[in-house]
Design a protein around this motif. Sequence first.
Motif, PDB file in Angstrom:
ATOM      1  N   THR A  45      51.380 -24.659  -1.302  1.00 28.78           N
ATOM      2  CA  THR A  45      51.736 -25.348  -2.542  1.00 28.78           C
ATOM      3  C   THR A  45      52.573 -24.446  -3.437  1.00 28.78           C
ATOM      4  OG1 THR A  45      49.712 -26.646  -2.420  1.00 28.78           O
ATOM      5  CG2 THR A  45      50.786 -26.536  -4.553  1.00 28.78           C
ATOM      6  N   ARG A  46      52.223 -23.170  -3.518  1.00 30.03           N
ATOM      7  CA  ARG A  46      52.978 -22.223  -4.333  1.00 30.03           C
ATOM      8  C   ARG A  46      54.410 -22.088  -3.834  1.00 30.03           C
ATOM      9  NH1 ARG A  46      54.548 -17.222  -3.783  1.00 30.03           N
ATOM     10  NH2 ARG A  46      54.871 -15.919  -5.578  1.00 30.03           N
ATOM     11  N   THR A  93      56.366 -25.369  -4.518  1.00 27.38           N
ATOM     12  CA  THR A  93      56.691 -25.504  -5.943  1.00 27.38           C
ATOM     13  C   THR A  93      57.838 -24.579  -6.327  1.00 27.38           C
ATOM     14  OG1 THR A  93      54.399 -26.087  -6.430  1.00 27.38           O
ATOM     15  CG2 THR A  93      55.752 -25.350  -8.283  1.00 27.38           C
ATOM     16  N   ARG A  94      57.809 -23.341  -5.826  1.00 26.13           N
ATOM     17  CA  ARG A  94      58.878 -22.396  -6.118  1.00 26.13           C
ATOM     18  C   ARG A  94      60.212 -22.884  -5.560  1.00 26.13           C
ATOM     19  NH1 ARG A  94      61.131 -18.729  -3.260  1.00 26.13           N
ATOM     20  NH2 ARG A  94      59.465 -18.547  -1.745  1.00 26.13           N
TER      21      ARG A  94
END
Length: 107
Positions: free
Chosen positions: A23-24, A27-28
């Motif tokens: 997810t990180r 998102t980035r």
Amino acid sequence: YKQLQHAFPHIVLDDFFNDLFTTRIATRILMENFVTMHAPQEGYVGIVRKGMRPLSILQGLAKDLVRLTEKVYGRSPDIEYRGNLDCTLDYIPRHVSYMVQEVLKNA
């Protein structure tokens, strides 16, 4: 890790961390792509490099890692490039750099 497993036995931490990091990264990528789309660069669509040559990234990283290996161990292995050396693809250069660096460090 074992303390957390003992305190929270119902949570599968491997799955949790896998989801967290995925997810990180997603998102980035979305945020960087959104920002970059407002300031277009030649040869890019957002953060994706069109016609990127993985060999050029590999050669740059290999040069840096050879230097580091020689500094730490006093010598370094020879690097041989094989396969489709003229390959091009549309991809995110930073991700290719990271993946290649990890492969070379573990080689």
